[in-house]
Design an enzyme around this catalytic site. Structure first.
Site, PDB file in Angstrom:
ATOM      1  N   LYS A 180      31.688  33.601  53.745  1.00 53.44           N
ATOM      2  CA  LYS A 180      30.453  34.111  53.146  1.00 53.44           C
ATOM      3  C   LYS A 180      30.413  35.622  53.295  1.00 53.44           C
ATOM      4  CE  LYS A 180      26.091  33.665  54.874  1.00 53.44           C
ATOM      5  NZ  LYS A 180      24.779  33.043  55.151  1.00 53.44           N
ATOM      6  N   SER A 189      34.368  36.179  35.688  1.00 52.36           N
ATOM      7  CA  SER A 189      34.756  36.247  37.087  1.00 52.36           C
ATOM      8  C   SER A 189      33.887  37.239  37.839  1.00 52.36           C
ATOM      9  CB  SER A 189      36.208  36.660  37.248  1.00 52.36           C
ATOM     10  OG  SER A 189      36.384  37.963  36.744  1.00 52.36           O
ATOM     11  N   TYR A 194      35.305  32.661  39.648  1.00 54.32           N
ATOM     12  CA  TYR A 194      36.480  32.900  40.482  1.00 54.32           C
ATOM     13  C   TYR A 194      36.590  34.385  40.782  1.00 54.32           C
ATOM     14  CZ  TYR A 194      38.675  34.429  36.152  1.00 54.32           C
ATOM     15  OH  TYR A 194      38.958  35.096  34.984  1.00 54.32           O
ATOM     16  N   ALA A 219      30.314  36.217  31.049  1.00 50.55           N
ATOM     17  CA  ALA A 219      28.980  35.604  30.985  1.00 50.55           C
ATOM     18  C   ALA A 219      28.200  35.795  32.280  1.00 50.55           C
ATOM     19  CB  ALA A 219      29.111  34.122  30.660  1.00 50.55           C
ATOM     20  N   ALA A 220      28.896  35.868  33.421  1.00 44.84           N
ATOM     21  CA  ALA A 220      28.222  36.066  34.711  1.00 44.84           C
ATOM     22  C   ALA A 220      27.440  37.374  34.743  1.00 44.84           C
ATOM     23  CB  ALA A 220      29.248  36.034  35.841  1.00 44.84           C
TER      24      ALA A 220
END
Length: 116
Positions: free
Chosen positions: A9, A25, A58, A74-75
């Protein structure tokens, strides 16, 4: 039995760029990848603290020491530059192994995205 647990994390980094015209990504500074034990092409979950959005994508390795956190494709529609993100990867482990597993958790400086 196998269960999914947090492997790595990166807690609270700021988006430095959002590039809609890219093939999807998230680009992450190599220093953060090394510290969190996340590798290029690994699947990650992105949690946007500012707007509650969550997505999976990813990893692309960013320039070492750059502080880069760039949502691509798109992210890029899920966050704005300056938004704070939590980046999480998971691993599937045997139940008994999972009991003693310790994840790699990194708390970088949120202003610079660099390891404190």
């Amino acid at each position: 039995m196998y269960i999914e647990v947090v492997k790595s994390k990166i807690h609270r980094v700021k988006v430095t760029e959002a590039n809609l015209n890219y093939v999807g990504s998230i680009t992450i500074d190599e220093d953060l990848l090394i510290a969190s034990n996340i590798i290029e092409n690994e699947k990650v979950q992105i949690v946007n603290v500012n707007n509650g959005e969550r997505l999976e994508t990813y990893v692309i390795k960013g320039e070492k020491g750059s502080g880069a956190i760039c949502l691509n494709g798109a992210a890029a529609r899920k966050a704005e530059v300056g938004d704070v993100l939590i980046i999480i990867s998971y691993a599937t482990l045997d139940f008994e192994e999972a009991k003693s597993f310790k994840p790699w958790i990194v708390f970088p400086d949120t202003e610079t995205n660099r390891i404190i």
